[in-house]
Design an enzyme around this catalytic site. Sequence first.
Site, PDB file in Angstrom:
ATOM      1  CB  SER A   1      72.054  24.332  59.216  1.00 36.84           C
ATOM      2  OG  SER A   1      70.772  24.853  59.054  1.00 36.84           O
TER       3      SER A   1
ATOM      4  CG  HIS B   1      71.892  29.345  60.967  1.00 36.09           C
ATOM      5  ND1 HIS B   1      71.161  28.395  61.927  1.00 36.09           N
ATOM      6  CD2 HIS B   1      72.093  28.805  59.680  1.00 36.09           C
ATOM      7  CE1 HIS B   1      70.914  27.267  60.950  1.00 36.09           C
ATOM      8  NE2 HIS B   1      71.253  27.437  59.964  1.00 36.09           N
TER       9      HIS B   1
ATOM     10  CG  ASP C   1      70.746  29.826  64.731  1.00 32.24           C
ATOM     11  OD1 ASP C   1      70.190  30.556  63.817  1.00 32.24           O
ATOM     12  OD2 ASP C   1      71.049  28.640  64.465  1.00 32.24           O
TER      13      ASP C   1
END
Length: 539
Positions: free
Chosen positions: A197, A450, A410
């Site tokens: 991320s 994610h 995601d």
Amino acid sequence: MKSTRLYTLFGSIASLPSLTAATNIPAGFSARCASLAQNFHPNHQTTVLAAELLLKGSNFTNPSPRPECIIANPILLVNVCRLRVNVSTSSTSSVIFEAWMPTDWERKGKRFVMTGNGGLGGCIAFDDLNYLSYLGFATLGHNNGHDGDTGLPFYKHPEVVKDFAYRALLTATKIGKKAVNQFYQQTLKKSYFVGCSSGGRQGLKAAQDFPEEFDGIVAGAAGANWNNLMSSVSYYWKYVANENKPLVLTAEQWTAWRDEVIKQCDLMDGVKDSVIEDPRKCHPRPEARLCAPGQTWESNKCFTGDQASVLRKIYEPFYGNNATFLFPGFMPGDETTTSLWFATNAPPYTVDWYRYAVLNDETWTVEEDFNLDAVDYANKVDLYNISTLKDLSKLKATGHKLLTYHGLADGLLSAENSDRYYESVVRRMGLPSSKLDSFYRYFPIAGLGHCAGGNGAWYVGGANQFSSAPATGTTVDPEGGVLLSMVKWVEEGVAPDRILGRGFSADGQTTLTKDHCKWPLKNTYLGGDPAKKRSWGCL
């Protein structure tokens, strides 16, 4: 852009003495650890905050003052020397880092690994420090130049923004390497980075601007194209969902829509497994659940026309002034996570980024001030090149390696962003995939949300995953995953063509193993038991 506000994958580990572990500590290890408090001073900017022995089986309380950085306290997996350091980066900024140095470092390869951050990034990923030190790495994490998952420390402090953009990572890496070498009284052999991320963006930043620091970089779900990423969620919130209406969908409706999307697209790959193997081919039709006259959600579990319009639009790209493409729409498959951007209040990351970093205006709001001109301004300023969209010429010149991956389920940060970054490197460097392969490989991971979690073989040994698997970190085999594949690539010259993923039952048993293919090849079902990796191929 992993969110500790949205859901937390950062751990905190706690510290109490364990007499049973003490017998496994080499002679002099504890004394050398304690001596760092007085003896480690690589420059005048560096101050040691703590140097102590942490024992396997004990707990350690996360010292962060921010509550969003602290969750449950897992148990230490191995004996380590813990070093906590503050390094001034300017007269108005500093970075705090922790180095966890295990007793079996020399036997396990003399490796160094830096971990990444998430969100607006001031939480050290202690779960990653715990697991990676267990694997034998001297493992570091830093607070990215401020404490907590908030942009408030950026306000009228450009040096703190500079730390967030890149300098905290670079500073902690350089000083951290000196600490590792001094403590072990030996020189580390290989240096790695692993993050997801915002941590993935950090990895790309290192690959683009200072690749000499890491022999191998593993970057997951990278938040590249940062300014447009920040802007896109507010665009969808304001102009697609419209802040003047109540919540577009309730939590129950988002779950129903997620299930409907999987129902519509699951069998496209020939296997009914609640995984959309290639969501790029999935174009869900909300009108299939449209309410007829007189029907309601309560009576018929259907959607209104306005709701169907919003659901259709969230998958469409974000365009700016002059119809300029800015950011891809959301990918289908994890809509319950996507729903977190459509809460009552405007997305907090955009608010903080514009208020405290870009504009230094505490009164700025998405409702009143966000528009496409504001997006253009953020891109023009591009603070410290935080967009992170350069090519990889420097990486190629060093001979070092980059492996990126992105979950195809995601719901927070579209995997198409990683697709597009890869293809931009192809174009900018004028190199086809066969030529990029020597230093850069990208792996889309079907069934991964994610950074962690999902319906598929999502566990690929990446950042933020170790504390998220139903099984404990010590019972999940990391072989074939992204980090150990990178180690094999760097140290043995064996480049990965596939990444092994694992899926779990609720009780923590591994029920699914699957290879994920190197882009641009696609996972293809060949027949047989879909839970076995031999039933899939790369075509």
